[in-house]
Design a protein around this motif. Sequence first.
Motif, PDB file in Angstrom:
ATOM      1  N   LEU A 153       0.347   2.403  12.736  1.00  0.00           N
ATOM      2  CA  LEU A 153       0.572   2.170  10.821  1.00  0.00           C
ATOM      3  C   LEU A 153       0.138   2.571   9.537  1.00  0.00           C
ATOM      4  CD1 LEU A 153       2.600  -0.812  11.299  1.00  0.00           C
ATOM      5  CD2 LEU A 153       3.781   0.918  11.365  1.00  0.00           C
ATOM      6  N   VAL A 154       0.731   3.637   8.244  1.00  0.00           N
ATOM      7  CA  VAL A 154       0.275   4.332   7.586  1.00  0.00           C
ATOM      8  C   VAL A 154       0.628   2.888   6.684  1.00  0.00           C
ATOM      9  CG1 VAL A 154      -1.453   5.840   6.494  1.00  0.00           C
ATOM     10  CG2 VAL A 154      -1.343   5.158   9.063  1.00  0.00           C
ATOM     11  N   GLU A 155       0.190   3.121   5.962  1.00  0.00           N
ATOM     12  CA  GLU A 155       0.484   2.099   3.822  1.00  0.00           C
ATOM     13  C   GLU A 155       0.806   3.102   2.987  1.00  0.00           C
ATOM     14  OE1 GLU A 155      -0.304  -1.705   5.887  1.00  0.00           O
ATOM     15  OE2 GLU A 155      -1.231   0.672   6.218  1.00  0.00           O
ATOM     16  N   SER A 156       1.212   3.634   1.789  1.00  0.00           N
ATOM     17  CA  SER A 156       0.658   4.279   0.312  1.00  0.00           C
ATOM     18  C   SER A 156       2.068   3.800  -0.155  1.00  0.00           C
ATOM     19  CB  SER A 156       0.753   5.566   1.133  1.00  0.00           C
ATOM     20  OG  SER A 156       2.154   6.233   0.846  1.00  0.00           O
ATOM     21  N   GLY A 157       1.147   4.543  -1.599  1.00  0.00           N
ATOM     22  CA  GLY A 157       2.172   4.178  -2.727  1.00  0.00           C
ATOM     23  C   GLY A 157       1.669   3.255  -3.656  1.00  0.00           C
ATOM     24  N   GLY A 158       0.651   2.058  -3.335  1.00  0.00           N
ATOM     25  CA  GLY A 158       0.188   1.044  -4.005  1.00  0.00           C
ATOM     26  C   GLY A 158      -0.864   2.089  -5.349  1.00  0.00           C
ATOM     27  N   GLY A 159      -1.540   0.904  -6.371  1.00  0.00           N
ATOM     28  CA  GLY A 159      -1.465   1.363  -7.792  1.00  0.00           C
ATOM     29  C   GLY A 159      -1.575   0.023  -8.416  1.00  0.00           C
ATOM     30  N   LEU A 160      -2.185   0.695  -9.510  1.00  0.00           N
ATOM     31  CA  LEU A 160      -1.913  -0.497 -10.766  1.00  0.00           C
ATOM     32  C   LEU A 160      -0.600  -0.019 -11.982  1.00  0.00           C
ATOM     33  CD1 LEU A 160      -3.402  -2.476 -12.973  1.00  0.00           C
ATOM     34  CD2 LEU A 160      -4.710   0.103 -13.958  1.00  0.00           C
TER      35      LEU A 160
ATOM     36  N   LEU B 220       7.036   0.659  -8.840  1.00  0.00           N
ATOM     37  CA  LEU B 220       5.962   1.117  -6.653  1.00  0.00           C
ATOM     38  C   LEU B 220       6.848   0.960  -5.772  1.00  0.00           C
ATOM     39  CD1 LEU B 220       2.438  -0.662  -7.186  1.00  0.00           C
ATOM     40  CD2 LEU B 220       3.091   2.043  -8.230  1.00  0.00           C
ATOM     41  N   ARG B 221       6.704   2.100  -5.706  1.00  0.00           N
ATOM     42  CA  ARG B 221       7.754   2.098  -4.286  1.00  0.00           C
ATOM     43  C   ARG B 221       6.072   2.329  -2.833  1.00  0.00           C
ATOM     44  NH1 ARG B 221      10.917   6.754  -1.040  1.00  0.00           N
ATOM     45  NH2 ARG B 221      12.328   5.610   0.054  1.00  0.00           N
ATOM     46  N   LEU B 222       6.519   1.243  -1.896  1.00  0.00           N
ATOM     47  CA  LEU B 222       5.711   1.408  -0.850  1.00  0.00           C
ATOM     48  C   LEU B 222       6.465   2.171   0.434  1.00  0.00           C
ATOM     49  CD1 LEU B 222       3.387  -1.985  -1.257  1.00  0.00           C
ATOM     50  CD2 LEU B 222       3.199  -0.279  -2.116  1.00  0.00           C
ATOM     51  N   SER B 223       5.388   2.957   0.820  1.00  0.00           N
ATOM     52  CA  SER B 223       5.473   3.585   2.472  1.00  0.00           C
ATOM     53  C   SER B 223       4.625   3.408   3.183  1.00  0.00           C
ATOM     54  CB  SER B 223       6.011   5.123   2.136  1.00  0.00           C
ATOM     55  OG  SER B 223       6.761   5.557   1.172  1.00  0.00           O
ATOM     56  N   CYS B 224       5.574   3.013   4.089  1.00  0.00           N
ATOM     57  CA  CYS B 224       4.978   2.831   5.580  1.00  0.00           C
ATOM     58  C   CYS B 224       5.171   4.153   6.777  1.00  0.00           C
ATOM     59  CB  CYS B 224       5.061   1.384   6.167  1.00  0.00           C
ATOM     60  SG  CYS B 224       4.575   0.953   7.468  1.00  0.00           S
ATOM     61  N   ALA B 225       4.415   5.027   6.726  1.00  0.00           N
ATOM     62  CA  ALA B 225       4.215   5.890   8.101  1.00  0.00           C
ATOM     63  C   ALA B 225       4.086   6.159   9.253  1.00  0.00           C
ATOM     64  CB  ALA B 225       3.863   6.813   7.335  1.00  0.00           C
ATOM     65  N   ALA B 226       4.979   5.616  10.212  1.00  0.00           N
ATOM     66  CA  ALA B 226       4.742   5.515  10.759  1.00  0.00           C
ATOM     67  C   ALA B 226       4.554   6.440  12.329  1.00  0.00           C
ATOM     68  CB  ALA B 226       6.438   4.592  12.147  1.00  0.00           C
TER      69      ALA B 226
ATOM     70  N   TYR C 296       9.849   1.243   3.767  1.00  0.00           N
ATOM     71  CA  TYR C 296       9.523   1.210   2.822  1.00  0.00           C
ATOM     72  C   TYR C 296       9.953   0.170   1.776  1.00  0.00           C
ATOM     73  CZ  TYR C 296      10.910   6.057   2.980  1.00  0.00           C
ATOM     74  OH  TYR C 296      11.228   7.310   4.398  1.00  0.00           O
ATOM     75  N   LEU C 297       9.081   0.252   0.851  1.00  0.00           N
ATOM     76  CA  LEU C 297       9.234  -1.204   0.297  1.00  0.00           C
ATOM     77  C   LEU C 297       9.045  -1.224  -0.785  1.00  0.00           C
ATOM     78  CD1 LEU C 297       9.297  -4.720   0.290  1.00  0.00           C
ATOM     79  CD2 LEU C 297       6.891  -4.870  -0.824  1.00  0.00           C
ATOM     80  N   GLN C 298      10.787  -0.988  -2.388  1.00  0.00           N
ATOM     81  CA  GLN C 298      11.035  -1.065  -3.371  1.00  0.00           C
ATOM     82  C   GLN C 298      10.725  -2.226  -4.443  1.00  0.00           C
ATOM     83  OE1 GLN C 298      12.013   2.204  -5.078  1.00  0.00           O
ATOM     84  NE2 GLN C 298      11.315   0.540  -6.833  1.00  0.00           N
TER      85      GLN C 298
ATOM     86  N   GLN D  87      -3.305  -0.553   7.376  1.00  0.00           N
ATOM     87  CA  GLN D  87      -4.763  -0.437   6.814  1.00  0.00           C
ATOM     88  C   GLN D  87      -3.940  -1.470   5.198  1.00  0.00           C
ATOM     89  OE1 GLN D  87      -3.397   1.923   6.705  1.00  0.00           O
ATOM     90  NE2 GLN D  87      -3.239   2.111   4.673  1.00  0.00           N
ATOM     91  N   GLY D  88      -3.937  -1.242   5.050  1.00  0.00           N
ATOM     92  CA  GLY D  88      -3.266  -2.055   3.104  1.00  0.00           C
ATOM     93  C   GLY D  88      -3.267  -1.033   2.405  1.00  0.00           C
ATOM     94  N   THR D  89      -2.292  -0.954   1.844  1.00  0.00           N
ATOM     95  CA  THR D  89      -2.105  -0.969   0.615  1.00  0.00           C
ATOM     96  C   THR D  89      -2.387  -1.684  -0.778  1.00  0.00           C
ATOM     97  OG1 THR D  89      -1.833   1.502  -0.856  1.00  0.00           O
ATOM     98  CG2 THR D  89      -0.297  -0.623  -0.043  1.00  0.00           C
ATOM     99  N   GLN D  90      -3.236  -1.761  -1.929  1.00  0.00           N
ATOM    100  CA  GLN D  90      -3.526  -2.270  -2.452  1.00  0.00           C
ATOM    101  C   GLN D  90      -2.046  -2.237  -4.050  1.00  0.00           C
ATOM    102  OE1 GLN D  90      -6.067  -4.706  -3.798  1.00  0.00           O
ATOM    103  NE2 GLN D  90      -4.597  -4.973  -5.095  1.00  0.00           N
ATOM    104  N   VAL D  91      -2.354  -3.229  -4.055  1.00  0.00           N
ATOM    105  CA  VAL D  91      -1.572  -2.927  -6.222  1.00  0.00           C
ATOM    106  C   VAL D  91      -1.130  -4.306  -7.066  1.00  0.00           C
ATOM    107  CG1 VAL D  91       1.100  -4.049  -6.360  1.00  0.00           C
ATOM    108  CG2 VAL D  91       1.191  -2.665  -4.437  1.00  0.00           C
TER     109      VAL D  91
END
Length: 125
Positions: A4-11, A18-24, A80-82, A117-121
């Motif tokens: 699993l790889v997360e993306s989409g985090g940020g400030l 924000l919309r987080l994505s998790c690609a498997a 996804y997490l909207q 691995q996690g993504t920072q929000v």
Amino acid sequence: QVQLVESGGGLVQAGGSLRLSCAASGRPVSTYNMAWFRQAPGNKRECVAVISWSGGSIYYADSVKGRFTISRDNAKNAVYLQMSSLKPEDTAVYYCAASPLTHTVEVVTSLYDTWGQGTQVTVSS
């Protein structure tokens, strides 16, 4: 085993989205219940949302109910997490997780055997 790889985090400012994505990869995500957890510094990892393998059962923590939406696209092998109406208390590292236990929706971290691995929000006030 699935990876699993997360993306989409940020400030983002409070009230933003924000919309987080998790690609498997490795295995079809359709064979797993999927969840988003988060962990803020000094806090335990908590379950934010869970979606069953079919999408038919969904759980939200009370703290995000009405603001966050979990979804999955099994054809794209993604989850996804909207997140909307973000608050400073939503600041955390967000993790995507997979559980092979598909008969029930679980919120306990130990029942998830694969983690990203996690993504920072970060939500500023």
